[in-house]
Every structure is written in C-alpha cells, then in structure tokens.
Design a protein around this motif. Sequence first.
Motif, PDB file in Angstrom:
ATOM      1  N   UNK A 153       0.978  -1.211  -0.137  1.00 35.19           N
ATOM      2  CA  UNK A 153      -0.068  -0.020  -0.084  1.00 35.19           C
ATOM      3  C   UNK A 153       0.824   1.182  -0.059  1.00 35.19           C
ATOM      4  N   UNK A 154       0.165   2.269  -0.292  1.00 32.89           N
ATOM      5  CA  UNK A 154       1.139   3.625  -0.334  1.00 32.89           C
ATOM      6  C   UNK A 154       0.663   4.662   0.545  1.00 32.89           C
ATOM      7  N   UNK A 155      -0.279   4.479   1.023  1.00 30.28           N
ATOM      8  CA  UNK A 155      -0.641   5.682   2.125  1.00 30.28           C
ATOM      9  C   UNK A 155      -0.136   5.260   3.748  1.00 30.28           C
ATOM     10  N   UNK A 156       0.999   5.398   4.070  1.00 35.10           N
ATOM     11  CA  UNK A 156       1.456   5.285   5.392  1.00 35.10           C
ATOM     12  C   UNK A 156       0.657   6.138   6.458  1.00 35.10           C
ATOM     13  N   UNK A 157       0.747   5.908   7.614  1.00 33.30           N
ATOM     14  CA  UNK A 157      -0.108   6.662   8.612  1.00 33.30           C
ATOM     15  C   UNK A 157       0.570   8.202   8.787  1.00 33.30           C
ATOM     16  N   UNK A 158       2.003   8.588   8.733  1.00 34.57           N
ATOM     17  CA  UNK A 158       2.337   9.431   8.441  1.00 34.57           C
ATOM     18  C   UNK A 158       1.841  10.239   7.462  1.00 34.57           C
ATOM     19  N   UNK A 159       1.537   9.768   6.097  1.00 33.81           N
ATOM     20  CA  UNK A 159       1.224  10.597   5.261  1.00 33.81           C
ATOM     21  C   UNK A 159      -0.401  10.781   5.426  1.00 33.81           C
ATOM     22  N   UNK A 160      -0.990  10.025   6.082  1.00 43.45           N
ATOM     23  CA  UNK A 160      -2.575   9.980   6.538  1.00 43.45           C
ATOM     24  C   UNK A 160      -2.572  11.442   7.338  1.00 43.45           C
ATOM     25  N   UNK A 161      -1.771  11.265   8.438  1.00 37.44           N
ATOM     26  CA  UNK A 161      -1.773  12.445   9.206  1.00 37.44           C
ATOM     27  C   UNK A 161      -1.646  13.821   8.627  1.00 37.44           C
ATOM     28  N   UNK A 162      -0.610  13.779   7.679  1.00 41.01           N
ATOM     29  CA  UNK A 162      -0.231  15.228   6.793  1.00 41.01           C
ATOM     30  C   UNK A 162      -1.473  15.408   6.022  1.00 41.01           C
ATOM     31  N   UNK A 163      -2.506  14.492   5.750  1.00 42.71           N
ATOM     32  CA  UNK A 163      -3.476  14.749   4.717  1.00 42.71           C
ATOM     33  C   UNK A 163      -4.539  15.479   5.800  1.00 42.71           C
ATOM     34  N   UNK A 164      -4.703  14.642   7.159  1.00 38.53           N
ATOM     35  CA  UNK A 164      -5.827  15.206   7.772  1.00 38.53           C
ATOM     36  C   UNK A 164      -5.260  16.567   8.288  1.00 38.53           C
ATOM     37  N   UNK A 165      -4.225  16.786   8.544  1.00 32.71           N
ATOM     38  CA  UNK A 165      -3.650  18.102   9.018  1.00 32.71           C
ATOM     39  C   UNK A 165      -3.774  19.244   7.976  1.00 32.71           C
ATOM     40  N   UNK A 166      -3.540  18.944   6.756  1.00 34.52           N
ATOM     41  CA  UNK A 166      -3.821  19.746   5.679  1.00 34.52           C
ATOM     42  C   UNK A 166      -5.351  20.215   5.403  1.00 34.52           C
ATOM     43  N   UNK A 167      -6.098  19.250   5.427  1.00 38.03           N
ATOM     44  CA  UNK A 167      -7.657  19.738   5.592  1.00 38.03           C
ATOM     45  C   UNK A 167      -7.831  20.473   6.826  1.00 38.03           C
ATOM     46  N   UNK A 168      -7.679  19.918   8.048  1.00 38.65           N
ATOM     47  CA  UNK A 168      -7.924  20.556   9.148  1.00 38.65           C
ATOM     48  C   UNK A 168      -7.528  22.230   8.933  1.00 38.65           C
ATOM     49  N   UNK A 169      -6.405  22.406   8.438  1.00 42.54           N
ATOM     50  CA  UNK A 169      -5.958  23.849   8.413  1.00 42.54           C
ATOM     51  C   UNK A 169      -6.708  24.585   7.150  1.00 42.54           C
ATOM     52  N   UNK A 170      -7.420  24.237   6.469  1.00 42.23           N
ATOM     53  CA  UNK A 170      -8.285  24.801   5.572  1.00 42.23           C
ATOM     54  C   UNK A 170      -8.329  24.116   4.305  1.00 42.23           C
TER      55      UNK A 170
END
Length: 213
Positions: free
Chosen positions: A70-87
């Motif tokens: 798989x390609x989505x690591x938990x680190x990457x998932x967290x970065x995505x969530x932070x990106x959305x959370x910040x707007x």
Amino acid sequence: MKRIVALLGDYYHPKDWSKASLNKALTLLETIECKVIHTDEILEELSKKPDAVILFKEDRLNPTDENVETWMTEELAEAIVQYVNQGGGWLAWHSGLASYSIDSSYTKMLRGHFEYHPVEHAQVKYTSLEGKELFGSVTFEILDEHYFVKVDEEHTNVFLKSKSVDGHSIGGWSHDFGEGRVCCLTPAHNEEGLVHEDFIQVLANTIKWVSGT
C-alpha cells in the motif's frame, strides 16, 4: 485562480478514464487549474497548500499479488488530515474510498468507507436528496460498479443516494472538517459513466465546493 491537485488511477481504474472525466468537469470551472501528480509528490504538494486535492486511487498498489503493498502510510494520512484541518479541501472519489485502513486517520476524516461491490456491474440509479441540492438536483442512471459504503450519517451530510438490483446505498456525502472541507463521491467506475453529462455536473459541483470556489 484556484489551484488543485489530483492523484488518479490504479490497477483497476485506468488513469486515462478518470483524467478524461476530470478534464470535462474542469471545463465547467474556469477559475480552477489542476495538476495531476504521483503519490510520491503528495507531501511536497500538500506543503504548498493547494485549495483542494482530488483522490481517485485506491491504497493497494498490487492488489492481485500474494504480498500486497500500500502507498498511504500513517504519517502521510496524518499529513492529509492536518492539511484539511487547516483549511484544505479533499474529494475522495470512487477508488479514493477503497482499501484504506478503516482505523486510519484518513478514513476517520472521511467519516465513511467502501465495504464492497457486487461482482457484476449493474444499472445504478443516482438521485440527489431533496433539500440537499448543494451539488445539484439530479437523477441519472449508469452502468456502474455499485459501491456499498458504511457512512457515519449523524456526522456528515448525505446528498446522493444509489440504487440498483443489488440494493440501496449512499452515493455522496460531505462535511466541514476543522477549517477545511471533505466530500466523498462513489460513482463512477466505467468509462461511459465517468463522462456521463449528469455525473460530470455533479463532479464539477463537488470540486467547486471543496476548493471553496
């Protein structure tokens, strides 16, 4: 101009098909420019704060092999969530809902996930919910991979329903997430459905919403 990026295509979903669909939707959105990227570029692109990201790609890289990667690591998932959370805006489109860990922060942000689809494709009827016309009042029918999904309906806004000989499900839902926006859209799988005129309008409207246009 609004700036968005898109990750498209996987083993079961030809990139050219989703790209053709996206390009048709973008012709209806003159103030949005889109860059198609690869998974190894996503962290860099997220750091540039695009207005929205479109994901039409499942997590599995080699689904038919004995040892699936798989390609989505938990680190990457967290970065995505932070990106959305910040707007930021996020559109999880069809396979962008598939094979991601149910317990990941990414799937929790979506508030819904793909469970299964019948082996045989069927005529699937998609209908917008009355009073939920943010993404257009539509009813259309296409030959499709009927996605059955599990959605936390109490904490999101279902705007599209799906129906086929195999049963009823949800075709689209959306919600605010922190300062950002999340939208999930289950159609479409086949080339013909991806460029169906009514679906293109729905896709354009969801892109417009997640990008804050």
